[in-house]
Design an enzyme around this catalytic site. Structure first.
Site, PDB file in Angstrom:
ATOM      1  N   SER A  44       9.104  -4.050   8.302  1.00 40.07           N
ATOM      2  CA  SER A  44       8.053  -3.483   9.145  1.00 40.07           C
ATOM      3  C   SER A  44       8.378  -3.494  10.631  1.00 40.07           C
ATOM      4  O   SER A  44       7.844  -2.668  11.376  1.00 40.07           O
ATOM      5  CB  SER A  44       6.738  -4.234   8.908  1.00 40.07           C
ATOM      6  OG  SER A  44       6.873  -5.611   9.225  1.00 40.07           O
ATOM      7  N   HIS A  92       4.869  -0.515   3.290  1.00 39.87           N
ATOM      8  CA  HIS A  92       5.126   0.509   4.304  1.00 39.87           C
ATOM      9  C   HIS A  92       5.863   1.714   3.714  1.00 39.87           C
ATOM     10  O   HIS A  92       6.603   2.393   4.432  1.00 39.87           O
ATOM     11  CB  HIS A  92       5.930  -0.081   5.460  1.00 39.87           C
ATOM     12  CG  HIS A  92       5.121  -0.926   6.388  1.00 39.87           C
ATOM     13  ND1 HIS A  92       4.322  -0.405   7.379  1.00 39.87           N
ATOM     14  CD2 HIS A  92       4.972  -2.278   6.456  1.00 39.87           C
ATOM     15  CE1 HIS A  92       3.728  -1.384   8.040  1.00 39.87           C
ATOM     16  NE2 HIS A  92       4.098  -2.535   7.486  1.00 39.87           N
ATOM     17  N   LYS A 147      -2.788   0.822   4.058  1.00 40.58           N
ATOM     18  CA  LYS A 147      -1.943   1.580   4.986  1.00 40.58           C
ATOM     19  C   LYS A 147      -2.065   3.067   4.645  1.00 40.58           C
ATOM     20  O   LYS A 147      -3.063   3.694   4.970  1.00 40.58           O
ATOM     21  CB  LYS A 147      -0.514   1.055   4.948  1.00 40.58           C
ATOM     22  CG  LYS A 147      -0.407  -0.357   5.541  1.00 40.58           C
ATOM     23  CD  LYS A 147       1.003  -0.875   5.571  1.00 40.58           C
ATOM     24  CE  LYS A 147       1.128  -2.165   6.357  1.00 40.58           C
ATOM     25  NZ  LYS A 147       0.296  -3.285   5.900  1.00 40.58           N
TER      26      LYS A 147
END
Length: 396
Positions: free
Chosen positions: A183, A211, A242
């Protein structure tokens, strides 16, 4: 007289004096590519809203309908009376999307990573973890009674050496844990090589794809798809917080037997409230959109490529890569101060980014982590670059 208040006050002062105090800016609008803070309007380049679904009308509508039909909260853990049909439907839909046998929901991916290792690995077993793995993996590994090893970031020679050491130490079950996307760097783990080593040494592979799920890979199924190893990764952990709507909730997805055992023994699952009905419904809507979001993924790639090209032409130091996480580097002893000053200057110009420095990232490796979204226009991207240039010139 000495009190804990004095000790905590001193610790807070130490954090403040080191310039490491984290301050929360208040948003007065929904999350999106354009937001308003208490200091004014801003282009937002620091959210995990990769597909722009956090305020998507269909996602919001699904969450509203669930509030009316299914209530605000479950007030129970799953195995008592906290499971609605839509919980099981979301688990099934995530499995179908990821190409796995089964999925189990958690209140967050932090809890998912906190609950998986101690169930699968105990005394006599071994876990080897990439040095740049997310804090939730680090904490989850610590909760297990397995012997812990660490390998240098994405270094396959070092991973091999650690696996040889583990086998030499007589480890029974062996598990390799890695982020799919790191990340702070935006780099993708070499999953094909990791899976090759796992097969050679008889190890399981766990990938935290927080991610990546929804937008990395040809059809958005994450780093296992991007690396061509969907059928070779044993466990995928991820988040609904996310790209898949940005609310909350996490999951573990993988072999049917692993998920079944987690339902029986995983403490964060057994002792935490079920994911709220509105979050489940909104996440299901977000997943349906993500499945057919080829245009949004293409826009995200174009935005990322444009930002990287323009920033490179402007003379900024970027970590290489193709992921929407694009670290703008400010190395050296003065880097942390420079990154923080530029980020503040950019906010005054209406562009919201955040600087990161030690101990969040290595010493002398400060950065501003820019995160692109499919919701950004080309004009937004160009405005962000212009703000970087003007702010750099201002503080030089």
């Amino acid at each position: 007289m000495y009190t804990i208040k004095n000790e905590l006050t001193a610790a807070l002062a130490e954090i403040e004096n080191a310039g490491l105090t984290k301050r929360e800016r208040l948003l007065t609008t929904p999350q999106g590519s354009h937001v308003t803070t208490t200091t004014g309007e801003a282009l937002n380049f620091c959210a995990n809203n990769y597909l722009g679904l956090a305020d998507h009308p269909a996602v919001v509508a699904a969450a509203k309908d669930a509030l009316d039909e299914l209530g605000f909260g479950m007030a129970s853990v799953r195995f008592i009376c906290g499971t609605q049909e839509q919980h099981t439907l979301l688990e099934r839909e995530l499995s179908e999307f990821l190409g796995t046998e089964d999925t189990i929901l958690y209140s967050s991916c932090f809890d998912a990573n906190g609950g998986v290792f101690e169930v699968l690995c105990g005394e006599g077993d071994a876990i080897v973890s990439d040095e740049l793995n997310h804090a939730s993996i680090i904490d989850g590994v610590r909760l297990s009674r397995a012997t812990r090893y660490r390998y240098r970031n994405a270094d396959m020679d070092d991973l091999r050496a650690q696996l040889e050491r583990m086998r030499g130490d007589g480890a029974n079950r062996v598990l390799i844990a890695t982020d799919g996307v790191f990340s702070m760097d935006g780099s993708i783990a070499p999953l094909r090589e990791i899976c090759d080593l796992a097969e050679e040494f008889g190890a399981l592979v766990l990938v935290d794809d927080s991610h990546a799920t929804g937008f990395v890979g040809p059809t958005g199924r994450g780093t296992p798809e991007a690396c061509g190893v969907q059928d070779r990764v044993d466990i995928v952990t991820g988040t609904l917080g996310k790209a898949l709507g940005g609310a909350s909730g996490g999951f573990v997805s993988g072999h049917r037997e692993i998920v079944a055992l987690l339902r029986q023994r995983s403490r964060p699952y057994l002792f935490s409230n079920a994911v709220a009905p509105s979050v489940v419904a909104g996440s299901r809507a977000a997943l349906r959109i993500a499945r057919v979001s080829d245009d949004a993924r293409a826009t995200l790639r174009r935005n990322t490529e444009l930002f990287r090209r323009l920033m490179t032409e402007a003379g900024f130091d970027l970590l290489p890569g193709q992921h929407p996480i694009t670290p703008v580097m400010f190395p050296g002893d003065e880097g942390a101060r420079q990154a923080g000053t530029i980020a503040e200057a950019m906010l005054r110009r209406g562009v919201y980014v955040v600087a990161f420095s030690f101990p969040v990232v290595p010493h002398a490796r400060a950065r501003i982590r820019v995160q692109l979204s499919a919701a950004h226009s080309e004009e937004d991207v160009r405005a962000c670059v212009a703000s970087f240039v003007a702010s750099r010139d201002e503080v030089a």
